[in-house]
Scaffold this active site. Sequence first.
Site, PDB file in Angstrom:
ATOM      1  N   GLY A   1       0.790  -1.218   0.000  1.00 21.14           N
ATOM      2  CA  GLY A   1       0.000   0.000   0.000  1.00 21.14           C
ATOM      3  C   GLY A   1       0.826   1.274   0.000  1.00 21.14           C
ATOM      4  CB  THR A   2       3.799   2.356   1.905  1.00 22.74           C
ATOM      5  OG1 THR A   2       3.181   2.330   3.196  1.00 22.74           O
ATOM      6  CG2 THR A   2       4.793   3.510   1.856  1.00 22.74           C
TER       7      THR A   2
ATOM      8  CB  SER B   1      -1.626  -3.460   1.061  1.00 26.40           C
ATOM      9  OG  SER B   1      -0.438  -3.974   1.628  1.00 26.40           O
TER      10      SER B   1
ATOM     11  CG  HIS C   1       0.403  -6.586   4.862  1.00 24.86           C
ATOM     12  ND1 HIS C   1       0.259  -6.227   6.181  1.00 24.86           N
ATOM     13  CD2 HIS C   1       0.587  -5.435   4.176  1.00 24.86           C
ATOM     14  CE1 HIS C   1       0.350  -4.913   6.288  1.00 24.86           C
ATOM     15  NE2 HIS C   1       0.553  -4.405   5.095  1.00 24.86           N
TER      16      HIS C   1
ATOM     17  CB  CYS D   1       1.926   3.453   9.906  1.00 24.52           C
ATOM     18  SG  CYS D   1       1.558   2.236   8.628  1.00 24.52           S
TER      19      CYS D   1
ATOM     20  CB  THR E   1      13.398  -9.236 -10.437  1.00 25.86           C
ATOM     21  OG1 THR E   1      14.580  -8.931 -11.191  1.00 25.86           O
ATOM     22  CG2 THR E   1      12.986 -10.677 -10.696  1.00 25.86           C
TER      23      THR E   1
ATOM     24  CG  ASN F   1      -5.526   4.121   8.663  1.00 27.42           C
ATOM     25  OD1 ASN F   1      -5.939   5.143   8.129  1.00 27.42           O
ATOM     26  ND2 ASN F   1      -4.438   4.100   9.414  1.00 27.42           N
TER      27      ASN F   1
ATOM     28  CD  GLN G   1      -7.161  -0.939   7.020  1.00 29.46           C
ATOM     29  OE1 GLN G   1      -7.916  -1.848   7.336  1.00 29.46           O
ATOM     30  NE2 GLN G   1      -5.894  -0.899   7.395  1.00 29.46           N
TER      31      GLN G   1
END
Length: 381
Positions: free
Chosen positions: A69-70, A199, A201, A325, A237, A149, A178
Amino acid sequence: MIYFDNSATTKIEDSVLKTYNVASQEYFGNPSSLHKLGLKAFELVETSRKKIAQLMGFKPHEVFFTSGGTEGNNWIIKGTAFKKREFGKRIITSSVEHPSVINSMRQLEQLGYDVTYLPVDKDGHVSVEDLKNALRDDTILVSIMAVNNEIGSIEPIKEIAKVLKDYPSVSFHVDGTQAIGKGLEDQFIDPRVDFYTFSGHKFHAPRGIGFIYMKEGKQIEPLMAGGGQEKGLRSGTENTPAIAAMARALRLLKENEAKKSAEMMKLKTMLVEHLNTLDNVHVFSKLADGFAPHIICFTIDGVRGETIVHTFEDRDIFISTTSACSSKKGLESSTLKAMNTQESIATSAVRVSLDENNTEAEMKEFIKNLDEIHDHFQILN
């Protein structure tokens, strides 16, 4: 153990981990290599891209892989700003965005861009009228998150999209990190949106993998220069095993999504209704429309959020202080601050965040421990 910190990260699902391991061992070639091992890896990446696109209702060539996400937020915001700088340097966002959005905006301000941070109401929602008033001829980008979030407020993406139909030259970005998999697609997926961020995760995929949606015909500048992967827009890659694992995780996420979202809402309702019976407790995540089913933000007044977190941790229960975060910095919730919440209350905020694996038995156990912890701190105060 009770894990109620799923908005920070989720546990990788067993079959997703298996996919990751198999891909690591059997598809280890570089997708850019010309030999058959490279071709095998390339085909897995493209099959995963097609599956993700199908599940999201996108076209395969509109899906680009990132590290999460970042990176996705940084890329879309800065890449759009750099690509469109000759048309203007005005950007509109909200005051309650994720740090990866807010800090990207701060960097752009240092480069001469003019950023408007829309205020929010007492429930953390931006005003569509404020957005209308902020639009100018030199506006190049609007970036508004789908679900906050920290408190779970759902921003009025559909209404904003209607406004921006009259401004076709303004790019519209939505951070959907989210929101994905929570039964909210009808509230934030809209054809007027040009970019989305997601994202892996956050939905039981490995860390370090994510994807963005870039509407067909839209252009942004690459931030990663190198070998020209991802159609020359995001060099490096490809993380083949993580991409394949994320595609599987997304498929699992989408299975019975409505039912799983309803179960999360049931657990949220149990907790919020109980919190509302306690003295010296503020609840910021409401049961009304306009709030997601998986996030509950509350305070025990007079007790710092990190103290509450560690007290639960001592009982093998894991929650967080609003945004993961920023949690280690001991700062007040940026969202609650934007909502003009008193600082002494904002620094007491904690977040419970659920997913489809949490159970009613876990919530009952959490509430039992919550009562004991609440009563303990009331005695101390």
